[in-house]
Design a protein around this motif. Structure first.
Motif, mmCIF file in Angstrom:
data_model
loop_
_atom_site.group_PDB
_atom_site.id
_atom_site.type_symbol
_atom_site.label_atom_id
_atom_site.label_comp_id
_atom_site.label_asym_id
_atom_site.label_seq_id
_atom_site.Cartn_x
_atom_site.Cartn_y
_atom_site.Cartn_z
ATOM 1 N N ILE A 188 33.874 51.210 32.271
ATOM 2 C CA ILE A 188 34.357 50.632 33.530
ATOM 3 C C ILE A 188 33.525 49.391 33.852
ATOM 4 O O ILE A 188 32.294 49.439 33.771
ATOM 5 C CB ILE A 188 34.157 51.665 34.670
ATOM 6 C CG1 ILE A 188 34.935 52.958 34.388
ATOM 7 C CG2 ILE A 188 34.532 51.064 36.019
ATOM 8 C CD1 ILE A 188 34.338 54.196 35.054
ATOM 9 N N ASN A 189 34.191 48.302 34.221
ATOM 10 C CA ASN A 189 33.501 47.140 34.792
ATOM 11 C C ASN A 189 33.843 47.114 36.270
ATOM 12 O O ASN A 189 34.954 46.739 36.654
ATOM 13 C CB ASN A 189 33.952 45.844 34.111
ATOM 14 C CG ASN A 189 33.416 45.726 32.703
ATOM 15 O OD1 ASN A 189 32.349 46.259 32.389
ATOM 16 N ND2 ASN A 189 34.144 45.057 31.834
ATOM 17 N N SER A 190 32.902 47.504 37.094
ATOM 18 C CA SER A 190 33.185 47.722 38.513
ATOM 19 C C SER A 190 32.913 46.496 39.365
ATOM 20 O O SER A 190 31.866 45.856 39.231
ATOM 21 C CB SER A 190 32.311 48.873 39.025
ATOM 22 O OG SER A 190 32.395 48.976 40.423
ATOM 23 N N SER A 191 33.848 46.214 40.273
ATOM 24 C CA SER A 191 33.610 45.173 41.269
ATOM 25 C C SER A 191 32.481 45.652 42.198
ATOM 26 O O SER A 191 32.224 46.854 42.303
ATOM 27 C CB SER A 191 34.882 44.916 42.073
ATOM 28 O OG SER A 191 35.203 46.070 42.808
ATOM 29 N N SER A 222 33.145 48.581 44.546
ATOM 30 C CA SER A 222 33.635 49.865 44.024
ATOM 31 C C SER A 222 32.538 50.709 43.391
ATOM 32 O O SER A 222 32.810 51.811 42.905
ATOM 33 C CB SER A 222 34.730 49.627 42.984
ATOM 34 O OG SER A 222 35.749 48.848 43.539
ATOM 35 N N VAL A 223 31.299 50.192 43.426
ATOM 36 C CA VAL A 223 30.199 50.875 42.734
ATOM 37 C C VAL A 223 30.013 52.310 43.255
ATOM 38 O O VAL A 223 29.866 53.256 42.468
ATOM 39 C CB VAL A 223 28.904 50.029 42.898
ATOM 40 C CG1 VAL A 223 27.673 50.825 42.527
ATOM 41 C CG2 VAL A 223 29.014 48.769 42.045
ATOM 42 N N TYR A 282 32.662 54.810 41.806
ATOM 43 C CA TYR A 282 32.434 55.307 40.439
ATOM 44 C C TYR A 282 31.201 56.208 40.369
ATOM 45 O O TYR A 282 31.192 57.194 39.620
ATOM 46 C CB TYR A 282 32.303 54.141 39.462
ATOM 47 C CG TYR A 282 33.571 53.343 39.351
ATOM 48 C CD1 TYR A 282 34.725 53.928 38.841
ATOM 49 C CD2 TYR A 282 33.634 52.030 39.778
ATOM 50 C CE1 TYR A 282 35.913 53.205 38.755
ATOM 51 C CE2 TYR A 282 34.809 51.300 39.692
ATOM 52 C CZ TYR A 282 35.938 51.896 39.188
ATOM 53 O OH TYR A 282 37.105 51.189 39.104
ATOM 54 N N LYS A 318 25.689 54.253 35.401
ATOM 55 C CA LYS A 318 25.485 52.792 35.315
ATOM 56 C C LYS A 318 24.815 52.471 33.987
ATOM 57 O O LYS A 318 23.794 53.078 33.648
ATOM 58 C CB LYS A 318 24.553 52.327 36.439
ATOM 59 C CG LYS A 318 25.244 52.086 37.741
ATOM 60 C CD LYS A 318 24.288 51.485 38.765
ATOM 61 C CE LYS A 318 24.852 51.720 40.153
ATOM 62 N NZ LYS A 318 23.982 51.306 41.234
ATOM 63 N N LEU A 364 29.785 42.115 37.708
ATOM 64 C CA LEU A 364 30.378 43.450 37.672
ATOM 65 C C LEU A 364 29.333 44.446 37.165
ATOM 66 O O LEU A 364 28.500 44.105 36.314
ATOM 67 C CB LEU A 364 31.594 43.465 36.737
ATOM 68 C CG LEU A 364 32.698 42.453 37.069
ATOM 69 C CD1 LEU A 364 33.824 42.544 36.048
ATOM 70 C CD2 LEU A 364 33.237 42.678 38.483
ATOM 71 N N THR A 365 29.382 45.641 37.707
ATOM 72 C CA THR A 365 28.498 46.709 37.232
ATOM 73 C C THR A 365 29.228 47.507 36.164
ATOM 74 O O THR A 365 30.369 47.924 36.375
ATOM 75 C CB THR A 365 28.103 47.647 38.393
ATOM 76 O OG1 THR A 365 27.474 46.858 39.403
ATOM 77 C CG2 THR A 365 27.161 48.739 37.932
#
Ligand SMILES: CC(C)(COP(=O)(O)OP(=O)(O)OC[C@H]1O[C@@H](n2cnc3c(N)ncnc32)[C@H](O)[C@@H]1OP(=O)(O)O)[C@@H](O)C(=O)NCCC(=O)NCCS
Length: 157
Positions: A116-119, A122-123, A126, A133, A147-148
């Protein structure tokens, strides 16, 4: 929660893309940013045709969100292409339900891990789902946005 989940239809692609646009605007991004992000927000027709886009819809049949997956064919690694919930329906558990459906679908495809590449906004979503992470990366369509990266280990059935 009355929303049900089902595979997306090709003829609703534009409607799903608009959900992604509304959800991203709701996260505080302006129209200029949306134009830059657009290649990443447009729902992928090939993924719909392959049954890899799942829609949540209300009792009245109106889509409230979707999730899309892209298998890599490498070591059970599946990419989360996108997950978006219409802001009018947020914080009702729809994102969680869509992610659970994506996990089931990934398992059927012999997936081991969802990447997942999170905005930035949205961290927590997830993290709450139990994803780990693993790093950070610039958003390919707008490198000013960091992105995280998360890896979600698919538990055995
Ligand atoms: C991220 C997203 C899919 C979550 O969908 P949702 O249906 O609102 O999520 P849920 O209701 O299942 O939330 C589950 C939990 O995640 C966390 N969470 C969800 N959204 C959050 C937010 N904006 N801020 C902080 N925590 C959040 C909360 O712990 C929440 O539980 P709670 O409501 O009991 O506190 C949705 O907000 C969205 O579309 N965001 C914009 C687009 C986006 O960033 N997509 C991901 C691209 S990588």
């Amino acid at each position: 929660m009355t929303d049900r989940v089902r595979p997306a239809h090709v003829d609703e692609a534009a409607e799903l893309t608009q959900i992604a646009v509304r959800a991203t605007k709701n996260d505080g991004f302006d129209d200029e940013a949306i134009v830059r992000f657009m290649p990443g927000l447009k729902v992928n027709l090939a993924l719909i045709a392959a049954g890899l886009v799942i829609v949540a819809e209300s009792e009245t049949g109106v889509p409230s969100g979707y999730v899309s997956l892209r298998p890599t064919g490498i070591g059970g690694l599946i990419l989360l292409e996108g997950i978006f919930v219409d802001p009018d329906h947020s914080r009702r558990g729809i994102g969680t339900r869509l992610f659970a459906t994506a996990v089931e679908l990934s398992r059927k495809m012999a997936g081991n891990v969802i990447l997942i590449n999170s905005s930035p906004t949205s961290v927590d979503f997830y993290a709450r789902l139990g994803a780990n992470k693993i790093g950070a990366t610039p958003f390919v369509f707008s490198p000013d946005v960091q992105l995280t990266m998360f890896a979600f280990a698919i538990p055995p059935a």
